[in-house]
Design a protein around this motif. Sequence first.
Motif, short mmCIF file in Angstrom:
data_model
loop_
_atom_site.label_atom_id
_atom_site.label_comp_id
_atom_site.label_asym_id
_atom_site.label_seq_id
_atom_site.Cartn_x
_atom_site.Cartn_y
_atom_site.Cartn_z
N SER A 122 0.75 -1.10 -0.19
CA SER A 122 -0.17 -0.14 -0.27
C SER A 122 0.28 1.29 -0.24
O SER A 122 0.34 2.83 -0.56
CB SER A 122 -0.81 -0.17 1.00
OG SER A 122 -1.91 -1.27 1.69
N VAL A 123 2.38 1.15 -0.17
CA VAL A 123 3.18 2.60 0.10
C VAL A 123 3.75 2.30 -1.32
O VAL A 123 5.03 1.20 -1.35
CB VAL A 123 3.97 2.47 1.41
CG1 VAL A 123 4.57 4.11 1.52
CG2 VAL A 123 2.78 2.15 2.67
N SER A 140 0.28 6.51 -1.90
CA SER A 140 -0.71 5.11 -0.93
C SER A 140 -2.17 5.20 -1.61
O SER A 140 -3.02 5.76 -1.61
CB SER A 140 -0.40 5.39 -0.17
OG SER A 140 -1.30 4.45 1.46
#
Length: 320
Positions: A122-123, A140
């Motif tokens: 997610s990053v 993100s």
Amino acid sequence: MPTADVVAAVEAGQLTAARTRSGERAGLDVATRTGRAAGLVQRQGLDPASTARADWAGFGTVIPVLAASPGAGASVVTTVLADALQLAGHRSLVVDAADPARSGLASAARSDGPVLDGPHPSVRIRMSCRANALVARVESDLPVITPGMVPPPRFFKPTSGSVQATVVDLGHDPWRVAAHPLAGAGAWVRAGTPMPRPVLVCRASRPSLLHAEQVLARLEAFTAAGTVTSPVQLVVVGATRWPAGVAGCAGRRVSALLEDAVFLPHDPDVAVSGITPEVTPPRLREALVPVLQRWELLPPPATPAGPVERMVRAVKGALS
């Protein structure tokens, strides 16, 4: 995790709960995912409790830019420094550690570049170009990027070649970052080899100087322990001098930076449009060039020729 990340994760959950029909259940899910992402990302860098020094090889001179308070002008200072370096022929990297929704560098590049894998699904990190400089921004799919969700510095290192300087807009609330500066965005001020040169940005006002003093006070314990490099340069945005009665209210920590403080004058276009893909105005770059010359990142100013040198040049010109 540092309190700043816990608070941000909870806030992300509360925001989601207020926006969705599923309410609290969706909010708990987002808060949990945000907290887990922050924890997993932090574990891939140096331990926040570690006194180990950072290895800045491959980044050149690291210049973290920390605002005394939100809106002080850190993104402008970051861009002006990077533009001055790249126009002098240096390959530079600009790191935007801010939450994308609040970034002052969101429009710094003409187009978005490729997305690179980050430390967590997610990053991610998006690499774009601003003329000859690389711009690396955090992205993100979560509602927020907490200070601790900013990937460790090694994830920003260019995959091909090295850079001569890395200018970092820390982006996040300086009060939160300074409370626990060795993880996430604050990792860029960790002492290392070569030693970073942090810049503190403020406005020419009493409240801004007060905020600057508070940030330095929060960093003081880490600086005393030798784990953090305290700001070595004060940049005052939107002014050419101190208004009457302002500099005298500086606390003892900020006072140590007043003598060499640099003033970045007000520019109406930048004030209205912010940072765009266009190169920053010459008068802004000229204000910060002396700082880069002191740090030996730019050549020193040319010394005016004396009478003998002028005579020698004239003779050579006549003979040629």
